[in-house]
Scaffold this motif. Structure first.
Motif, PDB file in Angstrom:
ATOM      1  N   ALA A  50     -15.836  33.389 -39.093  1.00  0.00           N
ATOM      2  CA  ALA A  50     -15.677  33.879 -37.723  1.00  0.00           C
ATOM      3  C   ALA A  50     -15.275  35.336 -37.789  1.00  0.00           C
ATOM      4  CB  ALA A  50     -14.616  33.074 -36.994  1.00  0.00           C
ATOM      5  N   MET A  59     -13.699  38.217 -35.478  1.00  0.00           N
ATOM      6  CA  MET A  59     -13.014  38.416 -34.206  1.00  0.00           C
ATOM      7  C   MET A  59     -12.609  39.871 -34.082  1.00  0.00           C
ATOM      8  SD  MET A  59     -10.757  34.930 -34.084  1.00  0.00           S
ATOM      9  CE  MET A  59     -10.468  35.060 -32.333  1.00  0.00           C
ATOM     10  N   LYS A  73     -17.933  44.414 -33.508  1.00  0.00           N
ATOM     11  CA  LYS A  73     -18.388  43.054 -33.851  1.00  0.00           C
ATOM     12  C   LYS A  73     -19.878  42.865 -33.589  1.00  0.00           C
ATOM     13  CE  LYS A  73     -15.917  40.676 -30.882  1.00  0.00           C
ATOM     14  NZ  LYS A  73     -15.289  41.697 -30.026  1.00  0.00           N
ATOM     15  N   GLU A  96     -21.016  36.121 -29.606  1.00  0.00           N
ATOM     16  CA  GLU A  96     -20.323  35.692 -28.384  1.00  0.00           C
ATOM     17  C   GLU A  96     -21.033  34.548 -27.677  1.00  0.00           C
ATOM     18  OE1 GLU A  96     -18.274  38.424 -26.104  1.00  0.00           O
ATOM     19  OE2 GLU A  96     -17.952  39.811 -27.753  1.00  0.00           O
ATOM     20  N   THR A 122     -16.789  36.333 -31.985  1.00  0.00           N
ATOM     21  CA  THR A 122     -16.143  35.869 -30.751  1.00  0.00           C
ATOM     22  C   THR A 122     -14.859  36.624 -30.443  1.00  0.00           C
ATOM     23  OG1 THR A 122     -15.245  33.944 -29.623  1.00  0.00           O
ATOM     24  CG2 THR A 122     -14.948  34.005 -31.992  1.00  0.00           C
ATOM     25  N   HIS A 123     -14.510  36.635 -29.177  1.00  0.00           N
ATOM     26  CA  HIS A 123     -13.228  37.182 -28.732  1.00  0.00           C
ATOM     27  C   HIS A 123     -12.120  36.165 -28.846  1.00  0.00           C
ATOM     28  CE1 HIS A 123     -13.618  41.012 -26.772  1.00  0.00           C
ATOM     29  NE2 HIS A 123     -14.717  40.640 -26.136  1.00  0.00           N
ATOM     30  N   PRO A 130     -10.388  32.264 -29.680  1.00  0.00           N
ATOM     31  CA  PRO A 130     -10.335  31.235 -30.719  1.00  0.00           C
ATOM     32  C   PRO A 130     -10.826  29.869 -30.252  1.00  0.00           C
ATOM     33  CG  PRO A 130      -8.195  32.285 -30.408  1.00  0.00           C
ATOM     34  CD  PRO A 130      -9.041  32.680 -29.268  1.00  0.00           C
ATOM     35  N   VAL A 190     -11.658  33.507 -41.259  1.00  0.00           N
ATOM     36  CA  VAL A 190     -11.613  34.295 -40.020  1.00  0.00           C
ATOM     37  C   VAL A 190     -11.336  35.743 -40.412  1.00  0.00           C
ATOM     38  CG1 VAL A 190     -10.361  34.677 -37.854  1.00  0.00           C
ATOM     39  CG2 VAL A 190     -10.762  32.332 -38.668  1.00  0.00           C
ATOM     40  N   VAL A 221     -10.814  39.804 -38.886  1.00  0.00           N
ATOM     41  CA  VAL A 221     -10.544  40.586 -37.684  1.00  0.00           C
ATOM     42  C   VAL A 221     -11.048  42.000 -37.907  1.00  0.00           C
ATOM     43  CG1 VAL A 221      -8.811  41.404 -36.070  1.00  0.00           C
ATOM     44  CG2 VAL A 221      -8.515  39.193 -37.214  1.00  0.00           C
ATOM     45  N   ALA A 242      -6.676  32.910 -36.503  1.00  0.00           N
ATOM     46  CA  ALA A 242      -7.233  32.834 -35.136  1.00  0.00           C
ATOM     47  C   ALA A 242      -6.156  32.390 -34.157  1.00  0.00           C
ATOM     48  CB  ALA A 242      -8.423  31.878 -35.107  1.00  0.00           C
ATOM     49  N   TYR A 293      -4.361  41.402 -30.021  1.00  0.00           N
ATOM     50  CA  TYR A 293      -4.861  42.224 -31.114  1.00  0.00           C
ATOM     51  C   TYR A 293      -3.999  43.457 -31.411  1.00  0.00           C
ATOM     52  CZ  TYR A 293      -9.256  39.599 -31.002  1.00  0.00           C
ATOM     53  OH  TYR A 293     -10.181  38.625 -31.073  1.00  0.00           O
TER      54      TYR A 293
END
Lengths: 479, 252
Positions: free
Chosen positions: B31, B33, B40, B171, B202-203, B205, B216, B218, B233, B241
């Motif tokens: 993932a 994020m 992203k 997304e 994705t924004h 979780p 995951v 970032v 996440a 963030y």
């Protein structure tokens, strides 16, 4: 613009060859003598010569129209050859055996076999080469049910009363500059008469070919459907590749009486000039249908892909009560092509209906305009119109314009107009490519989707042809 | 399967990715994020070959091949799939004919048999069950008039038709209600396979609770600033963030 968008629009024109055939031509230039020469060549009756001369004298007083959104050097009417015919021993080919083999080969190359055994099943073809009709297939078979189909010249000789009755009845010689010119110098074309109650058992078709470099093509088509009659008519056209412009100024008149229906489809693929806009046909055409009778219907479907310049507005005069006019159009321009095309729907009778679906596609440096008039006259109680005009742009250098004119003089009329402009841009193309579809297949699929509402109005073979043609025309334009 | 090494990319001269390093193995679910504008979506588009992004440094090796040597459609046929955040509408092109052309182009590239419309219909009827899509969608124009959720469902349908080796889903969860998110999350789970890698962008979780990523990451200002497991996440869900940005600035 990514590199694949640029590649999809520079396909060679495959009909650009010239047939080497001896021709019998008038010297270039236009005067009353030229008109007398043409009329004499064709052995015409006096009334027709008088019609021509009247048109010519009127034309001399007219100015070339300047309102269309096209720019070109005006043709020099004294440099055009107004009559050019393949040389032949007898005045008209009596059978296929007499047709010059070179001509037969030419039309085979164009995909129009003249031999009935080889001809497209279910389609009768009248073949016009420069100024004359060369041959007509299935003529006999059609005459068994009373249908008259063949060259305009034959019709003048064999059915003068019908020609006299309808010639100029929909497009008068004074209608516009090019219609007047055509009325003065027209050389041949197709004539089609479907008698009362007859449904034409096969599609009728005319194939037009300009071969002579200096000649213009001025054909005249007249289609009459009597009470309860119906016919499907198809028109195709190509021309060789020359670096000069040739003029094509045709007039097409359709007449539908009570309960009659005429469906007229065109795939126009005249030579469009090269990438830099050198050469190509000037296509200045007047096409109009008269829905004279009650419940009559005239439907125009056109796929315009060729010509350097197109100036064309097939329209309908909706006189009969409950009559219906339809216009379905795809106009594609690429490179330096310019098109100003659309329709005129004139609602005169009660409860008349019209539908306009126009799809313009512009690529390269081309310019593509839709120009349409919907006019509802005071007595057209309950008239209805629906218009939809969509434009699609491919690349950043082309343009699309929509000029809708709506004049309503009856309160009960309902007129709807919808217009959209979209762009095949990077995002659409990227989406297809991301699914593994190469750019060329993507464009062809997007364009065909865009034109679907028009293509489904075309007869099957024409629809397949039109789909292929659009893909070819756009080859190399997307990149 | 996928090695991203020190990848930088720019749009209109602005550097959006600034040295990304990421290894994804077959069978793994990752993932990605990060806050808005962190890069992203850009990463997904650069991997797929979007023409407006320019690769300014680094390399990407996909199944032993230099990804940037391939055209976007070649990458797709080689097994790279991007599920779009905003799938485009294409009037007049039916969903089914689009899917069949895409399927056949890939089949052709792999030397498999192409499917005619009838065979394809049998094939697709099975596929639509997984995304719980009504068969009527097949005859509609591609994405035209689809709701946000229907468009996303259609992306997952395309993925299940093309069976990619690497699927990047940008997304997938944006604009979906909770039920739709669960259905699509399950549909994505259905696509998990030892031979396939998934990268979810994705924004939030929430969808990860259904899909369970192995790792995951970032992203912030074009760099991966932290990697971890599902617990990362969850921490982002609680703290947002900003703390990561501060950490990155402190380090930088």
């Amino acid at each position: 613009m990514n590199s694949s968008l640029q590649q999809v629009t520079s396909q060679e024109y495959k009909y650009g060859f010239v047939t080497d055939i001896e021709s019998d031509s008038a010297p270039p230039g236009l005067s009353e003598d030229t008109i007398r020469f043409i009329s004499a060549k064709k052995g015409e009756p006096d009334w027709l010569l008088a019609f021509r001369l009247k048109a010519y004298r009127h034309w001399l007083t007219m100015k070339e129209p300047a309102w269309a959104n096209v720019h070109y050097e005006k043709p020099d009417f004294q440099k055009i050859v107004y009559y050019s015919a393949p040389k032949q021993k007898t005045p008209k080919y009596q059978s296929m055996a007499e047709v010059d083999p070179e001509l037969i080969r030419t039309f085979e190359k164009l995909g129009v076999p003249l031999n009935e055994q080889k001809a497209l099943a279910g389609v009768a073809v009248d073949v016009v080469f420069d100024s004359v009709s060369v041959t007509t297939t299935y003529k006999e078979k059609l005459s068994e049910v009373g249908i008259i189909f063949g060259s305009f010249s034959d019709a003048v000789r064999e059915h003068p009363e019908l020609v006299k009755k309808y010639l100029g009845s929909v497009v008068p010689f004074s209608d516009n500059f090019y219609a007047a010119l055509n009325s003065a110098v027209f050389t041949d074309g197709s004539f089609c008469f479907i008698p009362k109650g007859v449904t034409c058992p096969m599609d009728l078709s005319t194939y037009f070919r300009i071969n002579n470099k200096e000649s213009g093509q001025f054909e005249r088509t007249l289609i009459v459907a009597e009470e309860g009659a119906s016919v499907n008519y198809l028109e195709g056209c190509t021309a060789p590749q020359f670096d000069t412009n040739q003029l094509h100024a045709a007039v097409v008149e359709l007449v539908a009486l009570d309960d009659a229906s005429i469906k007229y489809s065109t795939v126009q693929n005249w030579y469009a000039g090269d990438k830099n806009g050198v050469g190509g046909i000037f296509n200045f055409v007047t096409k109009r249908g008269l829905c004279k009778g009650r419940n009559s219907k005239i439907s125009w479907t056109q796929v315009e892909t060729g010509s350097a310049i197109t100036w064309k507005y097939p329209g309908c005069l909706l006189v009969g009560e409950n009559s219906i006019g339809e216009f379905y159009s795809v106009a594609l321009t690429n490179h330096q092509q310019q098109a100003d095309t659309g329709t005129k729907m004139i609602h005169i009778g009660k409860n008349t209906k019209s539908t306009i679906i126009s799809k313009g596609i512009s690529a390269g440096n081309s310019s593509n305009s839709y120009r349409g008039l919907v006019k509802v006259m005071p007595k057209a109680e309950g008239a209805r119109n629906f218009s939809q005009c969509d434009s699609m742009l491919i690349g950043a250098k082309c343009s699309a314009n929509t000029f809708p004119y709506i004049e309503v003089q009856n309160k009960s009329a309902k007129v709807e107009h919808e217009a959209t402009t979209s762009k095949i841009g990077e995002e659409q193309l990227f989406y297809f490519q991301q699914r593994g579809i190469p750019a060329e297949d993507a464009i062809s699929m997007i364009i065909n989707g865009f034109c679907k509402d028009v293509f489904r109005e075309l007869p099957m073979e024409f629809a397949v042809e039109a789909t292929k043609l659009l893909s070819l025309k756009l080859e190399g334009s997307v990149g | 399967m996928l090695s991203i090494r020190n990848l930088s990319a720019a749009i209109n001269g602005n550097e959006v990715l600034r040295g990304i390093n990421l290894e994804i193995k077959a069978g793994e679910v990752h993932a990605l994020m990060g806050p808005n504008g962190s890069g992203k979506s850009t990463l997904g588009k650069v991997l797929a070959g979007h023409p407006t992004y320019k690769v300014t440094g680094g390399e990407v090796i996909f199944q032993g091949k230099d990804l940037f040597e391939m055209e976007p459609d070649e990458r797709a046929r080689a097994g790279v799939f991007l599920g779009f955040q905003h799938p485009i509408e294409v009037p007049g092109v039916s969903n089914a004919s689009f899917l069949r052309l895409a399927y056949n182009k890939k089949a052709e590239a792999e030397g498999r048999d192409e499917l005619d419309p009838l065979e394809f219909d049998d094939f697709i009827q099975e596929k639509i069950k997984v995304v719980k899509m009504d068969a009527a969608f097949l005859d509609r124009s591609l994405n035209e008039g689809f709701s946000g959720g229907e468009k996303k469902r259609n992306e997952i349908l395309q993925m299940s038709v093309l069976e990619p080796t690497l699927a990047i889903l940008d997304e997938l969860d944006s604009g979906l209600d909770i039920d739709a998110m669960r259905v699509l999350g399950e549909a994505v789970n259905h696509q998990k396979s030892p031979k396939r890698a998934l990268l979810l962008i994705t924004h939030f979780p929430r969808i990860l609770e259904t899909v369970h990523p192995d790792q995951v990451h970032v992203l912030s200002s074009g760099r991966i600033v932290k990697s971890g497991g599902m617990e990362l996440a969850m921490e982002l869900e609680e703290r947002g963030y900003d703390w990561l940005k501060a950490e990155a600035v402190g380090r930088g």
